[in-house]
Design an enzyme around this catalytic site. Sequence first.
Site, PDB file in Angstrom:
ATOM      1  N   TRP A  99       0.823  -1.203   0.000  1.00  0.00           N
ATOM      2  CA  TRP A  99       0.000   0.000   0.000  1.00  0.00           C
ATOM      3  C   TRP A  99       0.861   1.258   0.000  1.00  0.00           C
ATOM      4  O   TRP A  99       0.533   2.252  -0.654  1.00  0.00           O
ATOM      5  CB  TRP A  99      -0.976  -0.021   1.180  1.00  0.00           C
ATOM      6  CG  TRP A  99      -1.768  -1.287   1.196  1.00  0.00           C
ATOM      7  CD1 TRP A  99      -1.745  -2.268   2.128  1.00  0.00           C
ATOM      8  CD2 TRP A  99      -2.663  -1.750   0.164  1.00  0.00           C
ATOM      9  NE1 TRP A  99      -2.575  -3.306   1.767  1.00  0.00           N
ATOM     10  CE2 TRP A  99      -3.143  -3.013   0.574  1.00  0.00           C
ATOM     11  CE3 TRP A  99      -3.096  -1.209  -1.052  1.00  0.00           C
ATOM     12  CZ2 TRP A  99      -4.041  -3.751  -0.203  1.00  0.00           C
ATOM     13  CZ3 TRP A  99      -3.991  -1.948  -1.812  1.00  0.00           C
ATOM     14  CH2 TRP A  99      -4.450  -3.190  -1.390  1.00  0.00           C
ATOM     15  N   ASP A 167      -1.340   7.057   6.385  1.00  0.00           N
ATOM     16  CA  ASP A 167      -2.405   6.124   6.033  1.00  0.00           C
ATOM     17  C   ASP A 167      -2.580   5.206   7.231  1.00  0.00           C
ATOM     18  O   ASP A 167      -1.745   4.343   7.503  1.00  0.00           O
ATOM     19  CB  ASP A 167      -1.996   5.327   4.792  1.00  0.00           C
ATOM     20  CG  ASP A 167      -3.003   4.239   4.422  1.00  0.00           C
ATOM     21  OD1 ASP A 167      -4.007   4.071   5.139  1.00  0.00           O
ATOM     22  OD2 ASP A 167      -2.760   3.542   3.412  1.00  0.00           O
ATOM     23  N   LYS A 191     -11.709  -1.836   8.084  1.00  0.00           N
ATOM     24  CA  LYS A 191     -10.904  -2.594   9.039  1.00  0.00           C
ATOM     25  C   LYS A 191     -11.437  -2.386  10.460  1.00  0.00           C
ATOM     26  O   LYS A 191     -11.797  -3.333  11.136  1.00  0.00           O
ATOM     27  CB  LYS A 191      -9.437  -2.153   8.988  1.00  0.00           C
ATOM     28  CG  LYS A 191      -8.865  -1.952   7.606  1.00  0.00           C
ATOM     29  CD  LYS A 191      -8.567  -3.245   6.899  1.00  0.00           C
ATOM     30  CE  LYS A 191      -7.815  -2.988   5.606  1.00  0.00           C
ATOM     31  NZ  LYS A 191      -7.508  -4.206   4.860  1.00  0.00           N
TER      32      LYS A 191
END
Length: 357
Positions: A99, A167, A191
């Site tokens: 990511w 992030d 999440k």
Amino acid sequence: MKKHNFYAGPSILSQYTIRNTAEAVLNFDNMGLSILEISHRSKQFQAVIDEADALVKELLDIPEGYSVLWLGGGASMQFAMVPMNLLAKKAGYLDTGVWASKAIKEAKLFGDVDVVASSKDRNYTYIPRDFTVPQDCDYFHYTSNNTIYGTELRKDPDAGRVRLVADMSSDIFSRKFDVSKYDLIYAGAQKNLAPSGVTIVIVRNDALGHSGRVLPTMLNYETHVKKGSMFNTPPVLPIFAALQTLRWYKEQGGVEALEKRDLAKAAKLYEAIDSSRMFVATVPNHEDRSIMNVCFVMKPEYKELEGAFLDFAGEHGMVGVKGHRDVGGFRASLYNALPMESVDALIECMREFQAKY
């Protein structure tokens, strides 16, 4: 048979969130209408987003001068929105996984990118240390938790005078941190917050408007700050579900209480793995290990039993323990809503399998 949900995302939600969201799908706020069909301009939904904003600020102790935004497009959209809005000449990035590398790729479309450090050399199984952020960067970006590889940076990095961007898609609300050190934080909801479909952005208002470029209206954070996340129709259902999770978090004692529980769950599972004759953690340095995503494999002499263990685990109610294809092996995601009961069940499953073979 009881199911124990270890999916990495979309992932487990509290029964409080699921139950209240399901009720709202049938009849929202006693309106005789579903949350799926009401106007986002209605006073009833405005109350939802106002309370969600307030709870995010309360739970994370966000100081004045920041806005909470509810946007579409997932964290992947933020990979581009961040540099579009903040990158004038050069940005610094920490490369700790898939990511992070995707964020780097998008940032390069808008200016120079200095990758200050990377753990790619060992398949992202550690967090780089002792790196220096160049002070001529417009901002420094890092990914706090790496779901695929099971590493996590649990301390705010020192960026000096440079704006700090994170992030936090997979560990937001799982640890205390100082929001005032950051200019922008973003997190996909699926999440630790809500079903997929909404992304939360926490942005320091005075960090905006300095890129020197003309921005598309929808991709300009200032648009959403000015319109209170209502410039276009927001993802109504995931925001409502997020509100339920935020209420549940407050009931649980807030982030400090959640962090204590998360640390206990992770410690218990890692101890079981480290003391096992059959399994081994993929992240050797304890300091680098994620408390959200515990990644482990079979020791080399038992490698051929990985498939058999996945079948065995499934037969015993373990769901979502297969590791990411880039790593293999197994992954147990221990997000806030996962109870210790599920950790105990997985450990017992591992012990039974070890005894069998």
